[in-house]
Design an enzyme around this catalytic site. Structure first.
Site, short mmCIF file in Angstrom:
data_model
loop_
_atom_site.label_atom_id
_atom_site.label_comp_id
_atom_site.label_asym_id
_atom_site.label_seq_id
_atom_site.Cartn_x
_atom_site.Cartn_y
_atom_site.Cartn_z
N CYS A 222 43.65 30.72 35.34
CA CYS A 222 43.72 29.35 35.86
C CYS A 222 43.73 28.34 34.72
O CYS A 222 42.96 28.45 33.78
CB CYS A 222 42.57 28.99 36.80
SG CYS A 222 42.51 30.01 38.27
N ARG B 207 48.08 31.00 31.70
CA ARG B 207 46.73 31.31 32.19
C ARG B 207 46.74 31.84 33.62
O ARG B 207 45.71 32.31 34.12
CB ARG B 207 45.84 30.06 32.12
CG ARG B 207 45.72 29.49 30.73
CD ARG B 207 44.85 28.26 30.73
NE ARG B 207 43.49 28.59 31.06
CZ ARG B 207 42.59 29.04 30.20
NH1 ARG B 207 42.93 29.21 28.93
NH2 ARG B 207 41.37 29.32 30.57
N TRP C 26 45.36 31.73 38.85
CA TRP C 26 45.37 33.19 38.83
C TRP C 26 44.35 33.58 39.89
O TRP C 26 43.15 33.36 39.73
CB TRP C 26 44.97 33.71 37.46
CG TRP C 26 45.17 35.19 37.29
CD1 TRP C 26 46.34 35.82 36.98
CD2 TRP C 26 44.17 36.22 37.37
NE1 TRP C 26 46.14 37.18 36.88
CE2 TRP C 26 44.82 37.46 37.11
CE3 TRP C 26 42.80 36.23 37.63
CZ2 TRP C 26 44.14 38.68 37.11
CZ3 TRP C 26 42.13 37.45 37.64
CH2 TRP C 26 42.80 38.66 37.38
N ASN D 83 38.56 26.32 37.42
CA ASN D 83 38.85 27.61 36.79
C ASN D 83 37.52 28.34 36.67
O ASN D 83 36.58 27.79 36.10
CB ASN D 83 39.46 27.36 35.40
CG ASN D 83 39.48 28.61 34.55
OD1 ASN D 83 39.62 29.72 35.08
ND2 ASN D 83 39.34 28.46 33.24
N GLY D 84 37.44 29.55 37.23
CA GLY D 84 36.18 30.30 37.15
C GLY D 84 35.85 30.90 38.49
O GLY D 84 36.71 31.01 39.38
N GLU E 74 48.36 50.97 21.87
CA GLU E 74 48.86 49.60 21.88
C GLU E 74 50.36 49.58 22.20
O GLU E 74 50.83 48.72 22.95
CB GLU E 74 48.55 48.93 20.53
CG GLU E 74 49.04 47.50 20.38
CD GLU E 74 48.51 46.52 21.44
OE1 GLU E 74 47.57 46.84 22.17
OE2 GLU E 74 49.08 45.42 21.52
N LYS F 151 51.77 47.56 25.43
CA LYS F 151 52.80 46.51 25.36
C LYS F 151 53.92 46.84 26.34
O LYS F 151 54.40 45.99 27.07
CB LYS F 151 53.39 46.39 23.95
CG LYS F 151 52.57 45.69 22.92
CD LYS F 151 52.38 44.21 23.13
CE LYS F 151 51.19 43.90 23.97
NZ LYS F 151 49.89 43.86 23.42
N GLU G 127 52.79 46.45 30.03
CA GLU G 127 52.49 45.05 30.38
C GLU G 127 53.76 44.25 30.66
O GLU G 127 53.80 43.46 31.59
CB GLU G 127 51.75 44.36 29.22
CG GLU G 127 50.27 44.65 29.14
CD GLU G 127 49.61 43.93 27.98
OE1 GLU G 127 48.53 43.37 28.18
OE2 GLU G 127 50.16 43.93 26.85
N HIS H 168 46.32 69.65 26.23
CA HIS H 168 45.21 70.03 27.11
C HIS H 168 45.36 69.42 28.50
O HIS H 168 44.36 69.10 29.16
CB HIS H 168 43.88 69.62 26.49
CG HIS H 168 43.61 70.31 25.18
ND1 HIS H 168 43.45 71.68 25.08
CD2 HIS H 168 43.51 69.83 23.93
CE1 HIS H 168 43.25 72.00 23.80
NE2 HIS H 168 43.29 70.89 23.09
N LYS I 244 46.53 35.49 30.45
CA LYS I 244 46.24 35.66 29.03
C LYS I 244 44.76 35.82 28.76
O LYS I 244 44.35 36.57 27.89
CB LYS I 244 46.78 34.48 28.24
CG LYS I 244 46.63 34.70 26.75
CD LYS I 244 47.73 34.09 25.96
CE LYS I 244 47.69 34.55 24.52
NZ LYS I 244 48.16 35.92 24.35
C1 G6P Z 1 43.76 39.96 29.20
C2 G6P Z 1 45.14 39.89 28.57
C3 G6P Z 1 45.28 40.96 27.49
C4 G6P Z 1 44.16 40.81 26.47
C5 G6P Z 1 42.80 40.90 27.16
C6 G6P Z 1 41.66 40.57 26.20
O1 G6P Z 1 43.64 41.10 29.97
O2 G6P Z 1 46.15 40.06 29.55
O3 G6P Z 1 46.54 40.79 26.83
O4 G6P Z 1 44.29 41.81 25.50
O5 G6P Z 1 42.73 39.93 28.21
O6 G6P Z 1 41.80 39.24 25.79
P1 G6P Z 1 40.96 38.60 24.62
O7 G6P Z 1 41.30 37.14 24.67
O8 G6P Z 1 39.53 38.86 24.91
O9 G6P Z 1 41.41 39.23 23.36
#
Ligand code: G6P
Length: 622
Positions: free
Chosen positions: A2, A29, A79, A105-106, A495, A499, A502, A518, A617
């Protein structure tokens, strides 16, 4: 999770444009719904709300419902947490009278009991959100004890609330007053000429001002065109000087790139250079941010390190685990924050906690770190956002200095976090006498070469001989891809897989290369390719053996390997070469082609790269 924005200024301002433009910058956000409330010059609070992206709201407004100019307005991009993402649940939420309106937001944790209480005294709720309870609580205090004093009404209402919030509130009776408050949610004030702004994040208002006040936890700000006053929840006045933001609006624009994600991938050499700035110079390593901790003896007695983080930041922590173990000979554990909190962790002053969160506001990480502090553990935070919530929970803060990252998926903050963790690991290794001066110098020199080496990968990827985009197009049709690696190659594989899933929504999983056989090897066949991290390392031969096992199952194999490694050609169908570096630093180079690969796969599949479905994010709820 949000985004909120607010404006107060002179009569006749095109407040709608300011709000919509700001919301566009906050869309990373959340993008389940969007809405604005504008107090027009006729004294009427106009509300526009639409499910879906901000473009839906903009289209509605452009279809003839454009509010008249006015002095005051608030906006929100959502969100969803409580209540589906439809028009009714979209913010802003009005009270029963329509005079007051709130964006939030929250999460209001005690909203169910508060809602019941408000309903019992006659308030009518129109949405399923937890936020609406704030609108009715503020209505209750505004028309009751606070006697139409908006700031007092907000303060009295918030005293009843548990949970997290950043809010903006307006009243049709106060055209020159915008009230904001925060607790465990980000909120900043932007100071303009005869106008003031509220926002969740700096890019939303950077076009208008670079003078920013960052509100602290439990503070309420009252903004008027020519003044800003801040009080705490218990009514104490607070004086706070603004800070000057030294990056301009351009840093938060796409600058000719089709997507923020691509721009941010290409900004990585510069981001790395910035994270080295003032820390590595002439063969020396300086982390002045840790001086105070050291003076206070907080680093003298460290027996153990626990790294707490989520998502991509967790992967950076996993890489750090491998290298800090080795360099400082301190046992390191990396744990996802959401698990850490409920694991009843064993913590004391001998356990150093490292919190990694690029946004500085991830709720799981904040809650975990609060617990660590309560148990007496010293805390170092690694974050990209100045004065974010995590910084107030930490004994020292190492900033990434990566500049704004707008794409929802982390790219440049990943490499900058890993880089900062390398410096921290070397620092601890030196402090404990485990790394000799000449070793340190060799490692720092390798670290300083990384920005140019990343630039080399990016230049090649932009040139005529690039294979990443071509392969990405071929791979874009598969439904599942496996990633493997060993040692620091394992979190690199995780990672790479994260990526890809996502932004392209292709199922992807990362495994320790030796573990694949395994069980998970059962997933492989000619339709399911594998990406192996096989850069130079002490486990290179082992990774190659694991790749052979995979090829024997007919899976197509793409390998990330070190330039000059010709032998790997026998074992791979396709290769992404990266420059040579020390094994510890290889994740920073191996990750780059994987980011580009994920990006091009997503583009080939027509996905929204900057705003992937279901993600936000920063996730400010547990
Ligand atoms: C969310 C984002 C991820 C990010 C994670 C941690 O889930 O979608 O891309 O890695 O938060 O975010 P931070 O700001 O704590 O690194």
């Amino acid at each position: 999770m949000c985004g909120i924005i607010g404006y107060v200024g002179p009569q006749g301002t095109d407040v709608t444009s300011i709000l919509l433009d700001g919301l566009g910058k906050l869309e990373y956000r959340g993008y389940d719904s969007a809405g604005i409330a504008v107090l027009t010059s006729t004294g009427h609070l106009e509300l526009h709300r639409r499910a879906g992206k901000i473009a839906n709201l903009v289209a509605t407004i452009a279809d003839g419902a454009y509010p008249h100019p006015g002095p005051l307005g608030i906006g929100h991009t959502r969100w969803a947490t409580h209540g589906r993402p439809n028009d009714e649940n979209a913010h802003p939420h009005p009270d029963c009278t329509g005079l007051l309106t709130v964006v939030h937001n929250g999460i209001i944790e005690n909203y169910a009991e508060l809602r019941q209480e408000m309903e019992d005294i006659g308030h009518i709720f129109r949405s399923e959100t937890d936020t609406e309870v704030l609108a009715h609580l503020i209505e209750h205090t505004y028309f009751g004890e606070a006697q139409h004093d908006l700031t007092l009404a907000v303060r009295m209402a918030l005293k009843r609330v548990t949970g997290s919030y950043a809010i903006a509130v307006v009243s049709g009776e106060h055209p020159d007053e915008l009230v904001g408050a925060r607790l465990n949610g980000p909120l900043i004030v932007g100071l303009g000429e005869h106008e003031q702004f509220l926002a969740s994040d700096i890019p939303a208002i950077l076009k208008h001002t670079r003078q920013i006040i960052i509100l602290d936890e439990g503070e309420i700000a009252t903004l008027r065109p020519d003044s800003v006053s801040i009080i705490t929840l218990d009514g104490t006045r607070v004086e706070r000087d603004p800070i000057l933001i030294d990056w301009d609006a351009e840093a938060a624009e796409k600058n000719g790139y089709p997507h923020f994600v691509l721009k941010e991938i290409f900004e990585q050499p510069e981001a790395l250079r910035r994270s080295l700035l003032g820390r590595v110079s002439n063969g020396h390593l300086y982390l002045p941010e840790l001086a105070q901790m050291q003076q206070n003896g907080l680093l003298d007695n460290i027996q153990r390190i626990v790294i707490v983080a989520c998502g991509t930041s967790y992967h950076t922590g996993m890489i750090a685990k491998y290298v800090i173990d080795q360099w400082a000979r301190i046992p390191v554990e990396a744990i996802t924050a959401a698990e850490f909190r409920y694991s009843d962790p064993i913590l004391d002053s001998g356990t150093l906690c490292i919190a990694i969160t690029q946004s500085g506001e991830t709720a799981d990480t904040l809650v975990g770190i609060r617990q660590a502090r309560e148990r007496g553990a010293p805390v170092i935070a690694i974050t990209n956002v100045v004065s974010s919530a995590i910084t107030r929970l930490s004994d020292a803060v190492l900033y990434l200095q990566a500049g704004p990252e707008i794409g929802v998926v982390a790219t440049k903050t990943f490499v900058s976090s890993v880089n900062v963790l390398y410096m921290l690991g070397l620092y601890l290794g030196r402090m404990r006498g485990r790394i000799k001066v000449d070793q340190l110098q060799e490692m720092l020199a390798a670290l300083e070469r990384l920005p140019n080496q990343i630039q080399h990968i990016l230049d090649r990827a932009s040139g005529p001989h690039d294979t990443i985009e071509k392969l990405a197009q071929e791979f874009s049709k598969v439904s599942s891809i496996m990633f493997i690696g060993r040692g620091v190659g394992f979190p690199t594989a995780l990672e790479g897989a994260l990526k890809l899933k996502e932004i392209s929504y292709i199922h992807a999983e990362g495994f320790p290369a030796g573990e694949l056989k395994h069980g998970s090897i059962a997933l492989l066949d000619s339709e399911t390719p594998l990406i192996g991290i096989a850069t130079s390392s002490h486990v290179y031969e082992k990774v190659v053996s694991n790749i052979q096992e995979v090829r024997a199952r007919d899976a197509r194999v793409l390998v990330v390997a070190t330039e000059g490694d010709e032998k790997i050609r026998k074992h791979a169908d396709d290769i992404f070469y990266v420059p040579d570096t020390l094994e510890a630093f290889s994740p920073l180079l191996a990750t780059i082609p994987l980011q580009l690969f994920a990006y091009h796969v997503a583009v080939a599949r027509g996905c929204n790269v900057d705003q992937p479905r279901n993600l936000a994010k920063s996730v400010t709820v547990e």
